[in-house]
Motif scaffolding. Sequence first.
Motif, PDB file in Angstrom:
ATOM      1  N   TYR A 289       8.639  -2.230  -4.640  1.00 17.85           N
ATOM      2  CA  TYR A 289       8.461  -3.445  -3.838  1.00 17.85           C
ATOM      3  C   TYR A 289       7.961  -3.136  -2.427  1.00 17.85           C
ATOM      4  CZ  TYR A 289       9.505  -7.948  -1.710  1.00 17.85           C
ATOM      5  OH  TYR A 289       9.408  -9.150  -1.041  1.00 17.85           O
ATOM      6  N   ILE A 290       8.290  -1.961  -1.890  1.00 16.24           N
ATOM      7  CA  ILE A 290       7.884  -1.632  -0.521  1.00 16.24           C
ATOM      8  C   ILE A 290       6.524  -0.926  -0.486  1.00 16.24           C
ATOM      9  CG2 ILE A 290      10.273  -1.496   0.248  1.00 16.24           C
ATOM     10  CD1 ILE A 290      10.078   1.520   0.171  1.00 16.24           C
ATOM     11  N   LEU A 291       5.947  -0.660  -1.650  1.00 15.97           N
ATOM     12  CA  LEU A 291       4.634  -0.023  -1.686  1.00 15.97           C
ATOM     13  C   LEU A 291       3.543  -1.042  -1.363  1.00 15.97           C
ATOM     14  CD1 LEU A 291       4.895   2.148  -4.939  1.00 15.97           C
ATOM     15  CD2 LEU A 291       5.091   2.926  -2.556  1.00 15.97           C
ATOM     16  N   PRO A 292       2.486  -0.633  -0.657  1.00 18.52           N
ATOM     17  CA  PRO A 292       1.340  -1.534  -0.433  1.00 18.52           C
ATOM     18  C   PRO A 292       0.660  -1.863  -1.757  1.00 18.52           C
ATOM     19  CG  PRO A 292       1.241   0.395   1.002  1.00 18.52           C
ATOM     20  CD  PRO A 292       2.314   0.667  -0.001  1.00 18.52           C
ATOM     21  N   VAL A 293       0.032  -3.029  -1.803  1.00 23.42           N
ATOM     22  CA  VAL A 293      -0.611  -3.459  -3.046  1.00 23.42           C
ATOM     23  C   VAL A 293      -1.727  -2.512  -3.457  1.00 23.42           C
ATOM     24  CG1 VAL A 293      -2.256  -4.984  -1.851  1.00 23.42           C
ATOM     25  CG2 VAL A 293      -1.650  -5.419  -4.234  1.00 23.42           C
ATOM     26  N   SER A 294      -2.395  -1.892  -2.494  1.00 20.70           N
ATOM     27  CA  SER A 294      -3.471  -0.949  -2.823  1.00 20.70           C
ATOM     28  C   SER A 294      -2.925   0.262  -3.573  1.00 20.70           C
ATOM     29  CB  SER A 294      -4.191  -0.500  -1.549  1.00 20.70           C
ATOM     30  OG  SER A 294      -3.278   0.071  -0.625  1.00 20.70           O
ATOM     31  N   VAL A 295      -1.737   0.746  -3.160  1.00 22.71           N
ATOM     32  CA  VAL A 295      -1.116   1.882  -3.839  1.00 22.71           C
ATOM     33  C   VAL A 295      -0.664   1.478  -5.239  1.00 22.71           C
ATOM     34  CG1 VAL A 295       0.803   3.519  -3.775  1.00 22.71           C
ATOM     35  CG2 VAL A 295      -0.394   2.917  -1.661  1.00 22.71           C
ATOM     36  N   VAL A 296      -0.081   0.295  -5.357  1.00 23.72           N
ATOM     37  CA  VAL A 296       0.400  -0.188  -6.652  1.00 23.72           C
ATOM     38  C   VAL A 296      -0.751  -0.301  -7.647  1.00 23.72           C
ATOM     39  CG1 VAL A 296       1.420  -2.166  -7.843  1.00 23.72           C
ATOM     40  CG2 VAL A 296       2.385  -1.389  -5.675  1.00 23.72           C
ATOM     41  N   THR A 297      -1.843  -0.915  -7.228  1.00 17.36           N
ATOM     42  CA  THR A 297      -2.981  -1.081  -8.139  1.00 17.36           C
ATOM     43  C   THR A 297      -3.601   0.257  -8.515  1.00 17.36           C
ATOM     44  OG1 THR A 297      -4.408  -1.481  -6.208  1.00 17.36           O
ATOM     45  CG2 THR A 297      -3.518  -3.405  -7.340  1.00 17.36           C
ATOM     46  N   GLN A 298      -3.637   1.204  -7.564  1.00 12.25           N
ATOM     47  CA  GLN A 298      -4.197   2.520  -7.864  1.00 12.25           C
ATOM     48  C   GLN A 298      -3.340   3.251  -8.891  1.00 12.25           C
ATOM     49  OE1 GLN A 298      -7.213   3.661  -6.313  1.00 12.25           O
ATOM     50  NE2 GLN A 298      -7.038   4.984  -8.103  1.00 12.25           N
ATOM     51  N   ILE A 299      -2.033   3.149  -8.737  1.00 13.60           N
ATOM     52  CA  ILE A 299      -1.121   3.788  -9.705  1.00 13.60           C
ATOM     53  C   ILE A 299      -1.371   3.253 -11.109  1.00 13.60           C
ATOM     54  CG2 ILE A 299       1.297   3.940 -10.429  1.00 13.60           C
ATOM     55  CD1 ILE A 299       2.037   4.041  -7.455  1.00 13.60           C
ATOM     56  N   TRP A 300      -1.452   1.924 -11.232  1.00 14.43           N
ATOM     57  CA  TRP A 300      -1.583   1.330 -12.555  1.00 14.43           C
ATOM     58  C   TRP A 300      -2.982   1.473 -13.121  1.00 14.43           C
ATOM     59  CZ3 TRP A 300       1.882  -0.197 -16.030  1.00 14.43           C
ATOM     60  CH2 TRP A 300       3.204  -0.260 -15.606  1.00 14.43           C
ATOM     61  N   GLN A 301      -3.981   1.599 -12.282  1.00 17.54           N
ATOM     62  CA  GLN A 301      -5.305   1.907 -12.797  1.00 17.54           C
ATOM     63  C   GLN A 301      -5.335   3.295 -13.423  1.00 17.54           C
ATOM     64  OE1 GLN A 301      -7.691   1.096  -9.320  1.00 17.54           O
ATOM     65  NE2 GLN A 301      -8.344  -0.912 -10.087  1.00 17.54           N
ATOM     66  N   TRP A 302      -4.582   4.230 -12.856  1.00 19.50           N
ATOM     67  CA  TRP A 302      -4.442   5.557 -13.462  1.00 19.50           C
ATOM     68  C   TRP A 302      -3.657   5.472 -14.768  1.00 19.50           C
ATOM     69  CZ3 TRP A 302      -2.705   8.183  -8.272  1.00 19.50           C
ATOM     70  CH2 TRP A 302      -3.838   8.428  -7.483  1.00 19.50           C
ATOM     71  N   VAL A 303      -2.535   4.758 -14.734  1.00 25.59           N
ATOM     72  CA  VAL A 303      -1.676   4.662 -15.914  1.00 25.59           C
ATOM     73  C   VAL A 303      -2.406   4.010 -17.088  1.00 25.59           C
ATOM     74  CG1 VAL A 303       0.424   3.583 -16.822  1.00 25.59           C
ATOM     75  CG2 VAL A 303       0.450   4.647 -14.558  1.00 25.59           C
ATOM     76  N   LEU A 304      -3.236   3.002 -16.805  1.00 24.40           N
ATOM     77  CA  LEU A 304      -3.906   2.232 -17.853  1.00 24.40           C
ATOM     78  C   LEU A 304      -5.353   2.655 -18.081  1.00 24.40           C
ATOM     79  CD1 LEU A 304      -2.500  -1.268 -16.817  1.00 24.40           C
ATOM     80  CD2 LEU A 304      -1.881   0.010 -18.871  1.00 24.40           C
ATOM     81  N   ASP A 305      -5.782   3.729 -17.454  1.00 27.49           N
ATOM     82  CA  ASP A 305      -7.155   4.183 -17.623  1.00 27.49           C
ATOM     83  C   ASP A 305      -7.446   4.451 -19.099  1.00 27.49           C
ATOM     84  OD1 ASP A 305      -9.154   6.728 -17.733  1.00 27.49           O
ATOM     85  OD2 ASP A 305      -9.633   5.429 -16.036  1.00 27.49           O
ATOM     86  N   GLN A 306      -8.623   4.016 -19.544  1.00 27.52           N
ATOM     87  CA  GLN A 306      -8.958   4.112 -20.965  1.00 27.52           C
ATOM     88  C   GLN A 306      -9.033   5.551 -21.461  1.00 27.52           C
ATOM     89  OE1 GLN A 306     -12.638   2.209 -22.033  1.00 27.52           O
ATOM     90  NE2 GLN A 306     -12.221   2.276 -24.230  1.00 27.52           N
TER      91      GLN A 306
END
Length: 277
Positions: free
Chosen positions: A99-116
């Motif tokens: 919750y305290i992470l910036p949205v840019s960090v959150v989206t970058q993490i999940w783009q890595w996790v969900l990368d094809q």
Amino acid sequence: MIAPFLIAYLVVFAYPVYKMFALSFTDAPLIGEGQWVGFGNYVKLFGQKLFYTSVWNTGYFVVLTVIPNTLIGLGLALMVVRLKGWLQSLILVLFFIPYILPVSVVTQIWQWVLDQQFGIAQHIIEFFTGKRVSVFRDPVWAMPMVALVTVWWTNGFNLLLFIAGLRNIPQDYYEAAMLDGATRLQCFRRITWPLIWPVTALVLTLQLILQLKIFDQVYLMTEGGPFNSTYVLLQLVYREAFRLNHGGVGSAVAVMLFLIIVVVSVLQYQLLRVRER
């Protein structure tokens, strides 16, 4: 005594809201004044297919996030509250960190996790679908994945609210119920759920308002695509005002979003009050 608050309220909130409504009736650019056009911007807005698409997508996102986020927060709180001492504190910290992470960090993490190609979540997707999926380029997967990221990101705050509510329930109620032979399910239905309902109503209301204003995750992950399947109302405001320099039309979209939030929030509040009674 109230003068500092009143001045701050008028300058920071009341005046910008007035300007938003006033600009929505003009053909003003993003910066500067414009000519009065009456309801012309609204007529133009209701004639745009993209407007209806963005309203639908915003509503779809709210359905995917508000109730699931609330239920998950309550379920986690019921489990975490049973823990004691440093273990409970550690689990709370782990859940609250996103919750305290910036949205840019959150989206970058999940783009890595969900990368094809190399995302670890693709193993799960492949197990159920038989193939790897580029989730943010697929119109069926894109919005549910943005909703998943949002729930993961914001659920820590809901968890803290529910923990606070559960700690305020006197333990004497549970002890008396146990002496009368009540099961855990009966304790939840007859004690926990009625007493935690005010906190649940608060979480639902906060989540509804926050998720209706979705923008950051969509803009960073999908930019409204693919094929406008994740295009939301605030993104339409950004497009009209900042990209096309149509300040009047952008203000009209903002007014519509403002009215939607007010109407839906009031309706939800009234329904929750009826449920509480």
